[in-house]
Enzyme design. Structure first.
Site, PDB file in Angstrom:
ATOM      1  N   ASN A   9       0.880  -1.172   0.000  1.00  0.00           N
ATOM      2  CA  ASN A   9       0.000   0.000   0.000  1.00  0.00           C
ATOM      3  C   ASN A   9       0.916   1.220   0.000  1.00  0.00           C
ATOM      4  OD1 ASN A   9      -1.759   2.076   0.453  1.00  0.00           O
ATOM      5  ND2 ASN A   9      -2.350   1.442   2.524  1.00  0.00           N
ATOM      6  N   LYS A  11       0.076   4.221  -0.241  1.00  0.00           N
ATOM      7  CA  LYS A  11      -0.538   5.424   0.355  1.00  0.00           C
ATOM      8  C   LYS A  11      -0.293   6.613  -0.593  1.00  0.00           C
ATOM      9  CE  LYS A  11      -0.097   3.235   4.798  1.00  0.00           C
ATOM     10  NZ  LYS A  11       0.021   3.339   6.245  1.00  0.00           N
ATOM     11  N   HIS A  96      -9.511   1.444   4.802  1.00  0.00           N
ATOM     12  CA  HIS A  96      -8.249   1.580   5.544  1.00  0.00           C
ATOM     13  C   HIS A  96      -8.471   2.531   6.728  1.00  0.00           C
ATOM     14  CE1 HIS A  96      -4.113   2.611   6.493  1.00  0.00           C
ATOM     15  NE2 HIS A  96      -3.763   1.501   5.858  1.00  0.00           N
ATOM     16  N   GLU A  98      -6.770   4.863   7.824  1.00  0.00           N
ATOM     17  CA  GLU A  98      -6.492   6.277   7.531  1.00  0.00           C
ATOM     18  C   GLU A  98      -7.686   6.930   6.858  1.00  0.00           C
ATOM     19  OE1 GLU A  98      -2.791   5.585   5.501  1.00  0.00           O
ATOM     20  OE2 GLU A  98      -1.864   5.036   7.420  1.00  0.00           O
ATOM     21  N   GLU A 165      -5.467  -4.903  10.441  1.00  0.00           N
ATOM     22  CA  GLU A 165      -4.429  -3.897  10.662  1.00  0.00           C
ATOM     23  C   GLU A 165      -4.685  -3.183  11.988  1.00  0.00           C
ATOM     24  OE1 GLU A 165      -2.397  -2.651   6.712  1.00  0.00           O
ATOM     25  OE2 GLU A 165      -3.963  -1.237   7.174  1.00  0.00           O
ATOM     26  N   GLY A 171       2.790   2.038  10.846  1.00  0.00           N
ATOM     27  CA  GLY A 171       3.787   3.108  10.718  1.00  0.00           C
ATOM     28  C   GLY A 171       4.550   3.393  11.998  1.00  0.00           C
ATOM     29  N   SER A 204       3.525  -2.374  10.267  1.00  0.00           N
ATOM     30  CA  SER A 204       4.971  -2.504  10.460  1.00  0.00           C
ATOM     31  C   SER A 204       5.516  -3.862  10.013  1.00  0.00           C
ATOM     32  CB  SER A 204       5.351  -2.208  11.922  1.00  0.00           C
ATOM     33  OG  SER A 204       5.024  -0.860  12.239  1.00  0.00           O
TER      34      SER A 204
HETATM   35  P1  13P Z   1       3.161   0.224   7.656  1.00  0.00           P
HETATM   36  O1  13P Z   1       3.591  -1.065   7.007  1.00  0.00           O
HETATM   37  O2  13P Z   1       3.948   1.417   7.175  1.00  0.00           O
HETATM   38  O3  13P Z   1       3.063   0.104   9.132  1.00  0.00           O
HETATM   39  O4  13P Z   1       1.663   0.508   7.123  1.00  0.00           O
HETATM   40  C1  13P Z   1       0.705  -0.495   7.224  1.00  0.00           C
HETATM   41  C2  13P Z   1      -0.479  -0.093   6.445  1.00  0.00           C
HETATM   42  O5  13P Z   1      -1.196   0.820   6.790  1.00  0.00           O
HETATM   43  C3  13P Z   1      -0.756  -0.852   5.209  1.00  0.00           C
HETATM   44  O6  13P Z   1      -2.026  -0.569   4.725  1.00  0.00           O
END
Ligand code: 13P
Length: 243
Positions: A9, A11, A96, A98, A165, A171, A204
């Site tokens: 992803n 982002k 997601h 976010e 997740e 992150g 992560s």
């Molecule tokens: P990270 O792998 O950067 O922690 O992000 C996970 C994520 O949100 C994947 O959709």
């Protein structure tokens, strides 16, 4: 056997030029990738068309990061499923954390988007997961249950991927312990009508923890943020080794 799906992803990262540079470094690492796994890149909308052209003949599947529930209309800033399928998109991330946190996504809009994606032949990747506070208060199981219950109304479970997740692991470098991720993913599976839905872990995921994560019996893949941005690290993740 359940399908394994390793998805990046991106982002809101990578221009077209940066995406092309990534592929140049990444594609050579896929020569010996076992065919028991699907490799997906969920990229910004502006990267989709150009990447679709350069991915012809590659094992990489293209994914988007959102889709609207209408096929067209006055919805400024949104994207419709036929616009995605036209350029070769196969997967789409929906719900997601976010998008839930910053853009007002709810279980109801998640549900509408899931159904629209499936109607267009896209495979949705439904994201669920709890905050640190919800985990600390012992609400992980109930929160995920309600996200699944509301999100999956009328959704075809033969054409679906789910990603667990935990928000506190995204992150932060603070990966959920693989046995705990396995436990929660088992709980998610127990609530599905189709036990063969691939369920990923996200949060992560890195080259140095992917083998342990993929060794867990309930975990069918990974949804990878930061570590999917560098060719060598994402290559190590998609080429995870069985331990
Ligand atoms: P990270 O792998 O950067 O922690 O992000 C996970 C994520 O949100 C994947 O959709």
């Amino acid at each position: 056997m359940r399908k394994k799906v390793i998805a990046g992803n991106w982002k809101m990262y990578k221009t077209q030029a940066e995406a092309a540079e990534f592929l140049e470094g990444f594609i050579p690492h896929l020569e010996d990738t076992p065919d028991d796994r699907e490799v997906v890149l969920c990229v910004p909308f502006t990267d989709l068309a150009i990447m679709s052209q350069s991915l012809h003949g590659s094992i990489i599947r293209l994914g988007a990061q959102n889709v609207h529930w209408e096929t067209s209309g006055a919805f400024t800033g949104e994207i419709a499923a036929p616009m995605l399928t036209e350029v070769g998109v196969r997967y789409v991330i929906i719900g997601h954390s976010e998008r839930r946190q910053y853009f007002g996504e709810t279980d109801e809009t998640v549900n509408l988007r899931l159904k629209a994606a499936q109607n267009a032949g896209l495979i949705p990747i439904l994201c669920v997961g709890e905050t640190k506070q919800q985990r600390d208060q012992g609400e992980t199981e109930s929160l995920i249950s309600s996200q699944l219950k509301a999100g999956l109304v009328g959704v075809d479970q033969t054409n679906l991927v789910i990603a667990y997740e935990p928000i506190w692991a995204i992150g932060t470098g603070d990966t959920c312990e693989s046995k705990e991720a396995n436990r929660v993913i088992g709980l998610i599976r127990s609530q599905l009508s189709n036990p063969d839905v691939p369920i990923q872990y996200g949060g992560s995921v890195k080259p140095d923890n992917i083998d342990e994560i993929m060794a867990q019996p309930e975990i069918d893949g990974a949804l990878v943020g930061g570590a999917s941005l560098q060719p060598a690290s994402f290559a190590r993740i998609v080429n995870y080794q069985k331990v």
